[in-house]
Design a protein around this motif. Structure first.
Motif, PDB file in Angstrom:
ATOM      1  N   ALA A   8       0.819  -1.212   0.000  1.00  0.00           N
ATOM      2  CA  ALA A   8       0.000   0.000   0.000  1.00  0.00           C
ATOM      3  C   ALA A   8       0.853   1.261   0.000  1.00  0.00           C
ATOM      4  CB  ALA A   8      -0.930  -0.002   1.210  1.00  0.00           C
ATOM      5  N   ASN A   9       0.225   2.345  -0.439  1.00  0.00           N
ATOM      6  CA  ASN A   9       0.856   3.655  -0.470  1.00  0.00           C
ATOM      7  C   ASN A   9      -0.156   4.655   0.061  1.00  0.00           C
ATOM      8  OD1 ASN A   9       2.324   5.939  -1.047  1.00  0.00           O
ATOM      9  ND2 ASN A   9       2.683   5.410  -3.180  1.00  0.00           N
ATOM     10  N   TYR A  10       0.209   5.384   1.123  1.00  0.00           N
ATOM     11  CA  TYR A  10      -0.679   6.377   1.730  1.00  0.00           C
ATOM     12  C   TYR A  10      -0.068   7.755   1.554  1.00  0.00           C
ATOM     13  CZ  TYR A  10      -3.803   3.130   4.207  1.00  0.00           C
ATOM     14  OH  TYR A  10      -4.745   2.192   4.527  1.00  0.00           O
ATOM     15  N   TRP A  11      -0.886   8.701   1.136  1.00  0.00           N
ATOM     16  CA  TRP A  11      -0.455  10.088   0.994  1.00  0.00           C
ATOM     17  C   TRP A  11      -1.255  10.922   1.980  1.00  0.00           C
ATOM     18  CZ3 TRP A  11      -0.839  10.801  -5.023  1.00  0.00           C
ATOM     19  CH2 TRP A  11       0.115   9.985  -5.639  1.00  0.00           C
ATOM     20  N   PHE A  12      -0.551  11.506   2.948  1.00  0.00           N
ATOM     21  CA  PHE A  12      -1.165  12.393   3.930  1.00  0.00           C
ATOM     22  C   PHE A  12      -0.592  13.788   3.740  1.00  0.00           C
ATOM     23  CE2 PHE A  12      -1.292   8.490   6.922  1.00  0.00           C
ATOM     24  CZ  PHE A  12      -2.479   8.056   6.366  1.00  0.00           C
ATOM     25  N   ARG A  71      -8.704  20.908  19.005  1.00  0.00           N
ATOM     26  CA  ARG A  71      -8.323  21.176  17.619  1.00  0.00           C
ATOM     27  C   ARG A  71      -9.333  20.514  16.697  1.00  0.00           C
ATOM     28  NH1 ARG A  71      -2.548  22.045  17.586  1.00  0.00           N
ATOM     29  NH2 ARG A  71      -2.287  23.589  19.212  1.00  0.00           N
ATOM     30  N   SER A  72      -9.331  20.966  15.454  1.00  0.00           N
ATOM     31  CA  SER A  72     -10.198  20.350  14.455  1.00  0.00           C
ATOM     32  C   SER A  72      -9.599  20.581  13.081  1.00  0.00           C
ATOM     33  CB  SER A  72     -11.609  20.943  14.524  1.00  0.00           C
ATOM     34  OG  SER A  72     -11.585  22.316  14.216  1.00  0.00           O
ATOM     35  N   GLY A  73     -10.079  19.820  12.117  1.00  0.00           N
ATOM     36  CA  GLY A  73      -9.630  19.962  10.747  1.00  0.00           C
ATOM     37  C   GLY A  73     -10.615  19.309   9.804  1.00  0.00           C
ATOM     38  N   GLN A  74     -10.376  19.541   8.531  1.00  0.00           N
ATOM     39  CA  GLN A  74     -11.233  18.928   7.519  1.00  0.00           C
ATOM     40  C   GLN A  74     -10.453  18.800   6.230  1.00  0.00           C
ATOM     41  OE1 GLN A  74     -14.577  21.513   7.074  1.00  0.00           O
ATOM     42  NE2 GLN A  74     -13.382  23.196   6.242  1.00  0.00           N
ATOM     43  N   GLY A  75     -10.965  17.997   5.325  1.00  0.00           N
ATOM     44  CA  GLY A  75     -10.298  17.836   4.048  1.00  0.00           C
ATOM     45  C   GLY A  75     -11.029  16.872   3.153  1.00  0.00           C
ATOM     46  N   ARG A  76     -10.280  16.345   2.176  1.00  0.00           N
ATOM     47  CA  ARG A  76     -10.830  15.410   1.199  1.00  0.00           C
ATOM     48  C   ARG A  76     -10.016  14.125   1.222  1.00  0.00           C
ATOM     49  NH1 ARG A  76     -10.306  19.063  -3.956  1.00  0.00           N
ATOM     50  NH2 ARG A  76      -8.323  19.344  -2.923  1.00  0.00           N
ATOM     51  N   GLY A  77     -10.679  13.027   0.890  1.00  0.00           N
ATOM     52  CA  GLY A  77     -10.001  11.744   0.870  1.00  0.00           C
ATOM     53  C   GLY A  77     -10.392  10.914  -0.339  1.00  0.00           C
ATOM     54  N   THR A  78      -9.471  10.064  -0.749  1.00  0.00           N
ATOM     55  CA  THR A  78      -9.706   9.085  -1.808  1.00  0.00           C
ATOM     56  C   THR A  78      -9.075   7.770  -1.351  1.00  0.00           C
ATOM     57  OG1 THR A  78      -9.555  10.809  -3.491  1.00  0.00           O
ATOM     58  CG2 THR A  78      -9.343   8.535  -4.238  1.00  0.00           C
ATOM     59  N   VAL A  87     -10.372 -11.194   0.009  1.00  0.00           N
ATOM     60  CA  VAL A  87     -10.346 -10.221   1.113  1.00  0.00           C
ATOM     61  C   VAL A  87     -10.143  -8.831   0.521  1.00  0.00           C
ATOM     62  CG1 VAL A  87      -9.120  -9.491   3.197  1.00  0.00           C
ATOM     63  CG2 VAL A  87      -9.404 -11.924   2.708  1.00  0.00           C
ATOM     64  N   TRP A  88     -10.956  -7.872   0.959  1.00  0.00           N
ATOM     65  CA  TRP A  88     -10.783  -6.494   0.530  1.00  0.00           C
ATOM     66  C   TRP A  88      -9.642  -5.860   1.316  1.00  0.00           C
ATOM     67  CZ3 TRP A  88     -12.842  -4.594  -3.716  1.00  0.00           C
ATOM     68  CH2 TRP A  88     -13.983  -5.197  -4.234  1.00  0.00           C
ATOM     69  N   MET A  89      -8.688  -5.241   0.600  1.00  0.00           N
ATOM     70  CA  MET A  89      -7.495  -4.643   1.198  1.00  0.00           C
ATOM     71  C   MET A  89      -7.337  -3.206   0.698  1.00  0.00           C
ATOM     72  SD  MET A  89      -6.164  -7.331   2.776  1.00  0.00           S
ATOM     73  CE  MET A  89      -4.498  -6.859   3.145  1.00  0.00           C
ATOM     74  N   MET A  90      -6.932  -2.315   1.598  1.00  0.00           N
ATOM     75  CA  MET A  90      -6.662  -0.929   1.225  1.00  0.00           C
ATOM     76  C   MET A  90      -5.319  -0.875   0.496  1.00  0.00           C
ATOM     77  SD  MET A  90      -8.058   2.098   1.618  1.00  0.00           S
ATOM     78  CE  MET A  90      -8.982   2.034   3.141  1.00  0.00           C
ATOM     79  N   LEU A  91      -5.339  -0.412  -0.743  1.00  0.00           N
ATOM     80  CA  LEU A  91      -4.119  -0.303  -1.526  1.00  0.00           C
ATOM     81  C   LEU A  91      -3.579   1.127  -1.528  1.00  0.00           C
ATOM     82  CD1 LEU A  91      -2.092  -1.720  -3.401  1.00  0.00           C
ATOM     83  CD2 LEU A  91      -3.599  -1.093  -5.309  1.00  0.00           C
ATOM     84  N   HIS A  92      -4.485   2.097  -1.452  1.00  0.00           N
ATOM     85  CA  HIS A  92      -4.038   3.491  -1.492  1.00  0.00           C
ATOM     86  C   HIS A  92      -5.028   4.375  -0.724  1.00  0.00           C
ATOM     87  CE1 HIS A  92      -2.199   7.162  -2.951  1.00  0.00           C
ATOM     88  NE2 HIS A  92      -3.372   7.577  -3.387  1.00  0.00           N
ATOM     89  N   GLU A  93      -4.476   5.327   0.027  1.00  0.00           N
ATOM     90  CA  GLU A  93      -5.297   6.339   0.662  1.00  0.00           C
ATOM     91  C   GLU A  93      -4.615   7.672   0.453  1.00  0.00           C
ATOM     92  OE1 GLU A  93      -7.873   6.243   4.387  1.00  0.00           O
ATOM     93  OE2 GLU A  93      -5.909   6.874   5.161  1.00  0.00           O
ATOM     94  N   HIS A  94      -5.415   8.678   0.089  1.00  0.00           N
ATOM     95  CA  HIS A  94      -4.897  10.020  -0.115  1.00  0.00           C
ATOM     96  C   HIS A  94      -5.799  10.971   0.664  1.00  0.00           C
ATOM     97  CE1 HIS A  94      -3.727  13.415  -3.152  1.00  0.00           C
ATOM     98  NE2 HIS A  94      -3.466  13.739  -1.899  1.00  0.00           N
ATOM     99  N   LEU A  95      -5.255  11.571   1.709  1.00  0.00           N
ATOM    100  CA  LEU A  95      -5.977  12.551   2.514  1.00  0.00           C
ATOM    101  C   LEU A  95      -5.284  13.896   2.380  1.00  0.00           C
ATOM    102  CD1 LEU A  95      -6.505  10.537   5.836  1.00  0.00           C
ATOM    103  CD2 LEU A  95      -8.054  10.722   3.870  1.00  0.00           C
ATOM    104  N   SER A  96      -6.046  14.935   2.131  1.00  0.00           N
ATOM    105  CA  SER A  96      -5.469  16.271   2.057  1.00  0.00           C
ATOM    106  C   SER A  96      -6.396  17.263   2.731  1.00  0.00           C
ATOM    107  CB  SER A  96      -5.219  16.677   0.589  1.00  0.00           C
ATOM    108  OG  SER A  96      -6.428  16.674  -0.132  1.00  0.00           O
ATOM    109  N   SER A  97      -5.782  18.241   3.355  1.00  0.00           N
ATOM    110  CA  SER A  97      -6.589  19.257   4.045  1.00  0.00           C
ATOM    111  C   SER A  97      -6.592  20.547   3.263  1.00  0.00           C
ATOM    112  CB  SER A  97      -6.040  19.497   5.444  1.00  0.00           C
ATOM    113  OG  SER A  97      -4.671  19.753   5.412  1.00  0.00           O
TER     114      SER A  97
END
Length: 97
Positions: A8-12, A71-78, A87-97
């Motif tokens: 997997a590859n996660y982008w935060f 504190r608080s925050g918000q953003g978008r995710g994919t 089995v379902w597995m998370m391959l990629h997550e991209h979260l940005s604020s």
């Protein structure tokens, strides 16, 4: 962690993480930094949904305590989710604020 793919590859907002160990470390850091977190997903859409791949996009919001202060925050995710060995597995997550 059992549902995150080994490759997997996660982008935060604070960086990119590849592989289960880097991702685990990033998630543990977040969980230890934000106490009493409440995380909300809004406007969830599934533009791709097949028997082997699913892609969702959404808006998120969070509240919690960081360094003793509210504190608080918000953003978008994919997220890209793949089916491996039934089995379902998370391959990629991209979260940005």
């Amino acid at each position: 962690m059992p549902f995150i793919a080994e490759d997997a590859n996660y982008w935060f907002s604070d960086g990119s993480y590849r592989g289960i160990e880097e991702i685990r470390s990033a998630i543990e850091k977040t969980f230890s930094t934000i106490l009493d977190e409440v995380y909300e997903v809004r406007d969830l859409e599934w533009p791709v949904l097949t028997t082997g791949v699913a892609v969702c996009r959404y808006r998120f919001a969070w509240t919690g305590v960081v360094d003793g202060e509210p504190r608080s925050g918000q953003g978008r995710g994919t997220n890209v989710i793949v089916r491996r060995d039934s089995v379902w597995m998370m391959l990629h997550e991209h979260l940005s604020s």
